[in-house]
Design a protein around this motif. Structure first.
Motif, short mmCIF file in Angstrom:
data_model
loop_
_atom_site.label_atom_id
_atom_site.label_comp_id
_atom_site.label_asym_id
_atom_site.label_seq_id
_atom_site.Cartn_x
_atom_site.Cartn_y
_atom_site.Cartn_z
N ARG A 108 32.47 88.60 46.78
CA ARG A 108 33.52 87.58 46.73
C ARG A 108 34.49 87.91 45.61
O ARG A 108 34.08 88.43 44.56
CB ARG A 108 32.92 86.19 46.48
N GLY A 112 39.47 83.49 43.74
CA GLY A 112 39.74 82.94 45.07
C GLY A 112 38.46 82.74 45.87
O GLY A 112 38.41 81.93 46.79
N ARG A 113 37.41 83.47 45.51
CA ARG A 113 36.07 83.39 46.13
C ARG A 113 36.10 83.74 47.61
O ARG A 113 35.18 83.35 48.37
CB ARG A 113 35.42 82.02 45.92
N HIS A 114 37.11 84.47 48.06
CA HIS A 114 37.14 84.90 49.46
C HIS A 114 36.03 85.92 49.68
O HIS A 114 35.75 86.75 48.82
CB HIS A 114 38.50 85.49 49.80
N HIS A 116 34.54 89.11 51.15
CA HIS A 116 34.91 90.42 51.67
C HIS A 116 33.65 91.19 52.03
O HIS A 116 32.57 90.92 51.51
CB HIS A 116 35.69 91.22 50.61
N VAL A 158 46.08 85.24 51.23
CA VAL A 158 45.16 84.20 50.76
C VAL A 158 45.61 83.64 49.42
O VAL A 158 46.10 84.37 48.57
CB VAL A 158 43.71 84.75 50.65
N THR A 160 44.92 82.01 45.68
CA THR A 160 43.90 82.10 44.65
C THR A 160 44.32 81.27 43.44
O THR A 160 45.50 81.23 43.10
CB THR A 160 43.65 83.55 44.20
N THR A 214 39.03 76.67 46.47
CA THR A 214 38.93 78.13 46.58
C THR A 214 38.67 78.47 48.05
O THR A 214 38.35 77.60 48.86
CB THR A 214 37.78 78.69 45.72
N GLY A 215 38.81 79.76 48.35
CA GLY A 215 38.44 80.27 49.67
C GLY A 215 39.39 79.89 50.78
O GLY A 215 39.05 79.99 51.96
N ARG A 216 40.61 79.46 50.43
CA ARG A 216 41.54 79.08 51.49
C ARG A 216 42.33 80.29 51.97
O ARG A 216 42.31 81.35 51.37
CB ARG A 216 42.48 77.98 50.98
N ALA A 217 43.04 80.12 53.10
CA ALA A 217 43.81 81.23 53.66
C ALA A 217 45.17 80.73 54.12
O ALA A 217 45.31 79.59 54.58
CB ALA A 217 43.06 81.87 54.82
#
Ligand SMILES: [Fe+2]
Length: 345
Positions: A108, A112-114, A116, A158, A160, A214-217
């Motif tokens: 992650r 942003g905690r996306h 990957h 995304v 962050t 967090t984690g939005r797009a």
């Protein structure tokens, strides 16, 4: 010795509260090809893509983005990345049972905690005999001539809460930070990154998240060949009652011809073409000044994005949405966001 760890943005998982309608639209209107279905996910790819899938539609309560997948440049690279992140809060771990690719290391972004994932082993698309292109062997299949004919996955954008920290993280894993827009020195509000040395514009873009989430797009982009294809896509979207949010137009920083629409699940999709070519491995980040307008928005400096273009998914709850709206409408940020500061909801 130079180091290239990643070769391409391979797939993005789109979360949809209306998965059946999203998948139907992706095939009939956006022109993607279905590879397979497994569990709550449908795997799709652009007609000219060699990999198993580039868009994974998964049922979810709210629109958004799940896994963001990158193919590495060589077989040892997933392990290199895993070692580099060993013991950090960013490391998630290894998985090996996803359709379309082999051993996969997930991590992650720090802020942003996306989510990957990186892998080397991939399943290549193998067209049935009647769909093979009889002449052009560089194509995995015939041109299907359906919808707008989206050809390749292009990039994902995304938000962050900490642009600088996530840019530093991505560049440590091999991305090049190609351009940014700042409202003041050190305060970036838009950044483009690319994972390799031959990418024309970007495969990852970052925007700030002022909601506290967090984690939005913000959007997923696919590519067609020509600027005229984007205009033709606009006609297709009109004919299929797909809401057009912004464009067609030409962005300033990357010079891509853009068009943004909303798919049936409510998420923003971009179709684009063109863009300037950046072959410079030693490229130094270009910094644009947001004062006097948003230079990335329009090459011709005559168009503003519509209200709500900053919206990202999942949408924030009421309090967070107000905080985000107030921040975007502040004197500090108004030069960049302009008319987009209002809510599109
Ligand atoms: Fe984009």
């Amino acid at each position: 010795m130079s180091e290239i760890l990643l070769s391409q943005l391979a797939h993005v998982e789109l979360l949809s509260p209306r998965p059946d309608e999203t998948v139907r639209w992706m095939k009939d209107v956006f022109g993607l090809e279905e590879t397979t279905r497994e569990g709550q996910s449908v795997y799709l790819r652009g007609w000219a893509e060699w990999l198993h899938s580039s868009l994974i539609v998964t049922e979810s309560d709210q629109p958004g983005v799940g896994r963001i997948g990158w193919r590495t440049y060589g077989p040892e690279d997933p392990e290199t990345i895993a070692k580099r992140l060993d013991g950090t809060d960013e490391a998630v771990g290894w998985v090996d049972d996803w359709p379309g690719h082999g051993a996969t290391f997930q991590y992650r972004a720090p802020e942003g905690r996306h989510l990957h994932e990186v892998f080397w082993e991939v399943d290549r698309y193998e067209a049935p005999e009647d769909r093979k292109d009889p002449c052009i062997k560089n194509r995995p299949q015939r041109y299907p001539g359906r919808g707008i004919g989206a050809r390749y996955l292009d990039h994902v954008t995304v938000p962050t809460p900490n642009m600088r920290a996530d840019i530093d993280f991505y560049t440590r894993l091999g991305a090049r930070h190609t351009a940014q827009t700042e409202v003041e020195p050190g305060f970036s509000v838009f950044s483009t990154l690319t994972c390799n040395g031959i990418r024309s514009t970007h495969d990852l873009a970052l925007v700030p998240d002022f909601s506290g989430m967090t984690g939005r797009a913000h959007h997923i982009a696919f590519r067609v060949d020509q600027r005229l294809d984007v205009e033709r896509a606009a006609e297709q979207f009109l004919a299929h009652d797909t809401p057009i949010e912004f464009g067609p137009g030409v962005h300033g920083i990357d010079e891509i011809t853009y068009l943004y629409v909303r798919e049936p699940g409510g998420f923003r999709m971009e179709i684009n073409a063109g863009g300037w070519v950046n072959t410079m491995p030693d490229w130094e980040t270009t910094t644009y000044d947001a004062a006097g307008g948003n230079p990335g928005q329009s090459l011709y400096r005559n168009v503003d994005a519509p209200a709500g273009f900053h919206d990202a998914w999942p949408l924030p709850p009421t309090g967070a949405a107000e905080r985000e709206r107030d921040t975007i409408a502040s004197d500090r940020l108004r030069p960049f966001y302009g008319s987009t500061a209002g809510s599109g909801r």
